[in-house]
Design a protein around this motif. Structure first.
Motif, PDB file in Angstrom:
ATOM      1  N   LEU A 109       0.465  -0.912   0.033  1.00  0.00           N
ATOM      2  CA  LEU A 109       0.061   0.124   0.493  1.00  0.00           C
ATOM      3  C   LEU A 109       1.186   1.520  -0.422  1.00  0.00           C
ATOM      4  CD1 LEU A 109      -2.422  -1.129   2.320  1.00  0.00           C
ATOM      5  CD2 LEU A 109      -2.549  -0.887  -0.076  1.00  0.00           C
ATOM      6  N   LEU A 110       1.562   0.929   1.098  1.00  0.00           N
ATOM      7  CA  LEU A 110       3.007   2.565   0.032  1.00  0.00           C
ATOM      8  C   LEU A 110       3.102   2.578  -0.673  1.00  0.00           C
ATOM      9  CD1 LEU A 110       4.748   4.533   2.454  1.00  0.00           C
ATOM     10  CD2 LEU A 110       6.487   2.781   2.673  1.00  0.00           C
ATOM     11  N   LEU A 111       3.692   1.397  -1.565  1.00  0.00           N
ATOM     12  CA  LEU A 111       4.420   1.877  -2.988  1.00  0.00           C
ATOM     13  C   LEU A 111       3.375   2.105  -3.407  1.00  0.00           C
ATOM     14  CD1 LEU A 111       6.824   1.368  -4.803  1.00  0.00           C
ATOM     15  CD2 LEU A 111       5.861  -1.739  -5.319  1.00  0.00           C
ATOM     16  N   CYS A 112       2.237   1.432  -3.407  1.00  0.00           N
ATOM     17  CA  CYS A 112       0.821   2.197  -4.317  1.00  0.00           C
ATOM     18  C   CYS A 112       0.696   3.051  -3.928  1.00  0.00           C
ATOM     19  CB  CYS A 112      -0.640   1.545  -4.536  1.00  0.00           C
ATOM     20  SG  CYS A 112      -0.184  -0.220  -4.893  1.00  0.00           S
ATOM     21  N   GLY A 113       1.095   3.910  -2.490  1.00  0.00           N
ATOM     22  CA  GLY A 113       0.425   5.045  -2.633  1.00  0.00           C
ATOM     23  C   GLY A 113       1.665   6.432  -3.249  1.00  0.00           C
ATOM     24  N   TYR A 114       2.895   5.864  -3.197  1.00  0.00           N
ATOM     25  CA  TYR A 114       3.843   6.306  -3.832  1.00  0.00           C
ATOM     26  C   TYR A 114       4.407   6.727  -5.461  1.00  0.00           C
ATOM     27  CZ  TYR A 114       9.351   7.448  -4.501  1.00  0.00           C
ATOM     28  OH  TYR A 114       9.865   7.841  -4.897  1.00  0.00           O
ATOM     29  N   LEU A 115       3.300   5.254  -5.414  1.00  0.00           N
ATOM     30  CA  LEU A 115       3.450   5.480  -7.042  1.00  0.00           C
ATOM     31  C   LEU A 115       1.885   6.354  -7.430  1.00  0.00           C
ATOM     32  CD1 LEU A 115       3.748   2.529  -8.011  1.00  0.00           C
ATOM     33  CD2 LEU A 115       5.772   4.083  -8.758  1.00  0.00           C
ATOM     34  N   LEU A 116       1.630   6.483  -6.947  1.00  0.00           N
ATOM     35  CA  LEU A 116      -0.300   7.589  -6.794  1.00  0.00           C
ATOM     36  C   LEU A 116       0.519   8.978  -6.757  1.00  0.00           C
ATOM     37  CD1 LEU A 116      -2.809   7.855  -7.772  1.00  0.00           C
ATOM     38  CD2 LEU A 116      -3.836   7.619  -5.397  1.00  0.00           C
ATOM     39  N   VAL A 117       0.996   9.117  -5.734  1.00  0.00           N
ATOM     40  CA  VAL A 117       1.625  10.646  -5.791  1.00  0.00           C
ATOM     41  C   VAL A 117       2.416  10.593  -7.287  1.00  0.00           C
ATOM     42  CG1 VAL A 117       2.793  12.162  -4.636  1.00  0.00           C
ATOM     43  CG2 VAL A 117       1.627  10.779  -3.272  1.00  0.00           C
ATOM     44  N   LEU A 118       3.294   9.651  -7.775  1.00  0.00           N
ATOM     45  CA  LEU A 118       4.443   9.972  -9.026  1.00  0.00           C
ATOM     46  C   LEU A 118       3.210  10.932  -9.816  1.00  0.00           C
ATOM     47  CD1 LEU A 118       7.373   7.710  -8.579  1.00  0.00           C
ATOM     48  CD2 LEU A 118       7.129  10.480  -7.324  1.00  0.00           C
ATOM     49  N   ILE A 119       2.911   9.810 -10.344  1.00  0.00           N
ATOM     50  CA  ILE A 119       1.959  10.037 -11.114  1.00  0.00           C
ATOM     51  C   ILE A 119       0.956  11.140 -11.537  1.00  0.00           C
ATOM     52  CG2 ILE A 119      -0.207   9.113 -12.139  1.00  0.00           C
ATOM     53  CD1 ILE A 119       0.720   6.081 -11.873  1.00  0.00           C
ATOM     54  N   LEU A 120       0.492  11.476  -9.669  1.00  0.00           N
ATOM     55  CA  LEU A 120      -0.813  12.706 -10.050  1.00  0.00           C
ATOM     56  C   LEU A 120       0.839  14.217  -9.936  1.00  0.00           C
ATOM     57  CD1 LEU A 120      -2.652  11.866  -6.653  1.00  0.00           C
ATOM     58  CD2 LEU A 120      -3.695  12.429  -9.570  1.00  0.00           C
ATOM     59  N   ALA A 121       2.117  14.432  -9.978  1.00  0.00           N
ATOM     60  CA  ALA A 121       2.636  14.937  -9.919  1.00  0.00           C
ATOM     61  C   ALA A 121       3.619  15.223 -11.025  1.00  0.00           C
ATOM     62  CB  ALA A 121       4.333  15.103  -8.647  1.00  0.00           C
ATOM     63  N   ALA A 122       3.458  13.959 -12.155  1.00  0.00           N
ATOM     64  CA  ALA A 122       3.706  14.106 -13.349  1.00  0.00           C
ATOM     65  C   ALA A 122       2.198  15.137 -14.308  1.00  0.00           C
ATOM     66  CB  ALA A 122       4.316  12.691 -14.156  1.00  0.00           C
ATOM     67  N   SER A 123       1.083  14.409 -13.827  1.00  0.00           N
ATOM     68  CA  SER A 123       0.009  15.049 -14.744  1.00  0.00           C
ATOM     69  C   SER A 123       0.122  16.309 -13.802  1.00  0.00           C
ATOM     70  CB  SER A 123      -1.132  14.150 -13.996  1.00  0.00           C
ATOM     71  OG  SER A 123      -2.255  14.840 -14.727  1.00  0.00           O
ATOM     72  N   ALA A 124       0.383  17.109 -13.307  1.00  0.00           N
ATOM     73  CA  ALA A 124       0.514  18.152 -12.726  1.00  0.00           C
ATOM     74  C   ALA A 124       1.211  19.391 -13.630  1.00  0.00           C
ATOM     75  CB  ALA A 124       0.958  18.554 -11.759  1.00  0.00           C
ATOM     76  N   ALA A 125       2.844  18.556 -13.964  1.00  0.00           N
ATOM     77  CA  ALA A 125       3.540  19.342 -14.469  1.00  0.00           C
ATOM     78  C   ALA A 125       3.344  18.949 -15.544  1.00  0.00           C
ATOM     79  CB  ALA A 125       5.377  18.288 -13.834  1.00  0.00           C
ATOM     80  N   GLN A 126       2.399  17.982 -16.478  1.00  0.00           N
ATOM     81  CA  GLN A 126       2.676  17.989 -17.455  1.00  0.00           C
ATOM     82  C   GLN A 126       1.466  19.253 -18.258  1.00  0.00           C
ATOM     83  OE1 GLN A 126       0.584  14.333 -18.973  1.00  0.00           O
ATOM     84  NE2 GLN A 126       1.046  14.608 -20.892  1.00  0.00           N
ATOM     85  N   HIS A 127       0.513  18.563 -17.209  1.00  0.00           N
ATOM     86  CA  HIS A 127      -0.365  20.021 -17.611  1.00  0.00           C
ATOM     87  C   HIS A 127       0.277  21.209 -17.807  1.00  0.00           C
ATOM     88  CE1 HIS A 127      -4.597  22.049 -17.148  1.00  0.00           C
ATOM     89  NE2 HIS A 127      -3.858  22.523 -16.344  1.00  0.00           N
ATOM     90  N   TRP A 128       0.921  21.974 -16.231  1.00  0.00           N
ATOM     91  CA  TRP A 128       1.628  23.698 -16.378  1.00  0.00           C
ATOM     92  C   TRP A 128       2.890  23.257 -17.519  1.00  0.00           C
ATOM     93  CZ3 TRP A 128       6.899  24.922 -15.939  1.00  0.00           C
ATOM     94  CH2 TRP A 128       6.971  26.381 -15.371  1.00  0.00           C
ATOM     95  N   ASN A 129       3.093  22.140 -18.447  1.00  0.00           N
ATOM     96  CA  ASN A 129       3.985  22.840 -19.405  1.00  0.00           C
ATOM     97  C   ASN A 129       3.149  22.773 -20.802  1.00  0.00           C
ATOM     98  OD1 ASN A 129       6.457  22.652 -21.052  1.00  0.00           O
ATOM     99  ND2 ASN A 129       6.909  20.624 -21.252  1.00  0.00           N
TER     100      ASN A 129
END
Length: 61
Positions: A9-29
């Motif tokens: 669950l910790l790994l899944c949460g970490y991957l979810l945070v990474l995906i959300l951060a990448a999505s936000a960065a892609q949107h901003w870019n």
């Protein structure tokens, strides 16, 4: 709670945070690039209007 389940669950949460951060960065870019393209388009339109106006009052041959 099982130790393996907690790590999973910790790994899944970490991957979810990474995906959300990448999505936000892609949107901003994408937003920055579209604003830059709009600015360049406005500059091109202004340049074309300037060039047309510059030669509009020349005598025709």
């Amino acid at each position: 709670m099982n130790k393996q389940l907690r790590w999973f669950l910790l790994l899944c949460g970490y991957l979810l945070v990474l995906i959300l951060a990448a999505s936000a960065a892609q949107h901003w870019n994408y937003r920055q690039l579209t604003l830059k393209a709009q600015h360049q388009s406005d500059n091109l339109a202004a340049f074309i209007r300037y060039e047309i106006g510059r030669y509009a009052d020349l005598p025709s041959k």
